[in-house]
Design a protein around this motif. Sequence first.
Motif: not given
Length: 433
Positions: A346-372
Amino acid sequence: MALFCLRLNRSSCFYPLSAHLTSCFQVYKQGGHAWKTRPFLSSAQLSTKNRFQRATNTAILPLRTAIFARTFLPRDKTTFLQAWRQAKGVAVRTLWGHHIHTSRPLRALPAPLIWLLLKPLQKLLAVILGRSIRKWWVALPPNRRQLAREAAWRSRWVLTAAAAIIMVIAALFLLTHLDESPLTGRTRLLVFSRENYMELAAVMTEDYLEKFAEQLVPGDDPSHRLVEQVVQHLADRNKDVPEVSSIPWSVHVVKDPAVNAFVLPAEQASLSHVVDLLSLILLTAIWALCPRDSLAVFGHWIQGKLIQLMFSRPYSRKLEAEADKVGMQLAAKACADVRAAPVFWQQMEITDQLRAVPAVPEWLSTHPSHRNRVTQMDRFVPQALELRDCCECPALPSADPRVVFSKSVRTLLDKAKVKGRGSQSSNSPPQPQ
């Protein structure tokens, strides 16, 4: 064969000698003694019976070629050179000499690393083969093409049987290389042996240490000691796991702002090995069947993307999710508060949002999304708590870190909303009376 060297002047002379030729010199270990030499006997003077034995014990060495005898040369180099000049044109015969300095043995590259290095070359060969087949087929006259089609049709059962045999061999290979994951019990494919992966790990470790040599934190640094203590505690509490107890753990902390953790893709490299072999066949067919190189290049690109979307990335996400589960089990046996694991993501998800890191759909990523990951770890928490209770760990605090974190975030959001309303009211123009 071994390689020996001695520097007599400005040049370096190398002479390959077998193990039998280590007896070519007789060197007195006491300083000040002269070398014993005798003329080399010609083949005519040797009997047929002992000619081979004499050849293995006697050698003609040039003036600038010698063996580096570490017990003699450092004591009296001048005496050594004088004796060597006197022995010009003769062979020096010894009893069994000792203290021979040899070159350092070279270690062969591990099989997985060799395969990773050969992957681009294999793709290039597949492209060349497919393109050559297409060029050969286009250059054939129409009658030759018809004859080739008829010959292939007549041999259709032979070709079908050959394909079936290849498929059976491939299936037997895959079935004989199946393994069971030690903690989860999942069946997995391991093409290379454990020893190969340990060799690969050693090579990769040396590369990373050289890469981050200037960023490594000293061993006496508090952060390094803290990480080392945590790793040692985890290893001590999980000694019943062979994959943990059989490995000598060493800690290296890198001073870098990037938040990242990774391991060598051992199991994923095995799947990649099989998928690459199958993709080479498809790649050859693409370059052989496409009428133009531009279409073949486009098909090659489509093939790579499909392999990533259908095999590589889903399998990587699966391994990441399994690693989260295994990590919670190891932490539970180390008496850690496993309820804090979802809070981390949850902290990693908030950190990415504060840094304005573009969200990548999970099916395009090699990692599960933070929420999942948060949702999945919440499901693992009850099992991890039961495992923790079985390890005679002290009781946990009554406050759940997940509840505390949610209340803290909600409080911060409420304060931010109030502050935003206050700033809007202060910046609004005064209303007319």
